[in-house]
Design a protein around this motif. Sequence first.
Motif, mmCIF file in Angstrom:
data_model
loop_
_atom_site.group_PDB
_atom_site.id
_atom_site.type_symbol
_atom_site.label_atom_id
_atom_site.label_comp_id
_atom_site.label_asym_id
_atom_site.label_seq_id
_atom_site.Cartn_x
_atom_site.Cartn_y
_atom_site.Cartn_z
ATOM 1 N N LEU A 121 25.824 69.068 0.057
ATOM 2 C CA LEU A 121 26.283 67.885 -0.659
ATOM 3 C C LEU A 121 25.583 66.624 -0.150
ATOM 4 O O LEU A 121 25.202 65.752 -0.933
ATOM 5 C CB LEU A 121 27.800 67.737 -0.508
ATOM 6 N N GLN A 124 22.252 66.323 -1.490
ATOM 7 C CA GLN A 124 22.329 65.941 -2.910
ATOM 8 C C GLN A 124 22.806 64.501 -3.089
ATOM 9 O O GLN A 124 23.053 64.077 -4.217
ATOM 10 C CB GLN A 124 23.280 66.891 -3.645
ATOM 11 N N ARG A 125 22.942 63.770 -1.973
ATOM 12 C CA ARG A 125 23.390 62.370 -1.954
ATOM 13 C C ARG A 125 24.845 62.209 -2.388
ATOM 14 O O ARG A 125 25.255 61.130 -2.823
ATOM 15 C CB ARG A 125 22.465 61.483 -2.812
ATOM 16 N N ARG A 126 25.612 63.252 -2.235
ATOM 17 C CA ARG A 126 27.055 63.173 -2.498
ATOM 18 C C ARG A 126 27.763 62.950 -1.148
ATOM 19 O O ARG A 126 28.568 63.754 -0.693
ATOM 20 C CB ARG A 126 27.541 64.435 -3.209
ATOM 21 N N ASN A 127 27.404 61.827 -0.516
ATOM 22 C CA ASN A 127 27.783 61.601 0.873
ATOM 23 C C ASN A 127 29.288 61.519 1.089
ATOM 24 O O ASN A 127 29.817 62.031 2.086
ATOM 25 C CB ASN A 127 27.117 60.318 1.389
ATOM 26 N N LEU A 129 31.761 62.897 -0.548
ATOM 27 C CA LEU A 129 32.379 64.213 -0.623
ATOM 28 C C LEU A 129 32.018 65.056 0.596
ATOM 29 O O LEU A 129 32.860 65.793 1.131
ATOM 30 C CB LEU A 129 31.954 64.921 -1.909
#
Length: 252
Positions: A121, A124-127, A129
């Motif tokens: 995550l 994927q730059r979904r920091n 989360l």
Amino acid sequence: MNATPSVDQLWRTIRREAESAMARDPVFGAALSSAILDHPDFAHALAHQIGARLGKSPADRARFTQLARDAFGRSPDLVDAASRDLQSIAVHDPATTTLLPPLLNFKGYVALQAWRVSNLLWRQRRNDLALLLQSLSSDQLSVSIHPTASIGTSVFLDHATGIIIGAFAVIGDEVTVLQNVTIGRKHSEPDRAPRIGRGVLLSAGSSIIGGVSIGDFAKIGAGAVVEHDVPPGCTAVGVPARLTNCREKVSV
């Protein structure tokens, strides 16, 4: 068991172990159905374990299970790494020689796989989360691994209470980490994190602090505080750590 069975072979072994356990104990068998036998493959069963361990409510458990399933579907290498981690426990832990008990009961194993999801995550730059998963793992499993850490495969978090692995730490393959281990940066050197080589043993209560390098197959003794490099094959003990059992005479 083959040293490196495929994920499908591993899953067939787990199912056989679950079916045998169910036959021995029908009461336990009810839990095995939802945890193992109701799932089509290893990835789904592992996602179920992550959701069950991290979720605080039925809705949260379903949400995190689906999150893990999605991650495993997008990145099959995470499933392969989880398979290698599980096999390593069965090979190296004297308390078990089978695959089912660590999958169901070893929280360090689940925490490591939850970290693999959080690391994906983060990439994927979904920091936000990713950091939420770290927080939940810390709260629910007493294992806090920052999503920016880098961890190899065949890694074993043994007992897995009070383990802290900080940002940008690097851990190689076949490393064993016991309880209450800290791996982190110094405040004075925020850009330098520890690097742990292959096959290293980090014993209970040890701390690896700062931009140090722990060489392959080194051993860090219980309670040791390491702030300087440890060459390959050496043992570091004490506070501050001193080196023993080195092939050549060196010092920290």
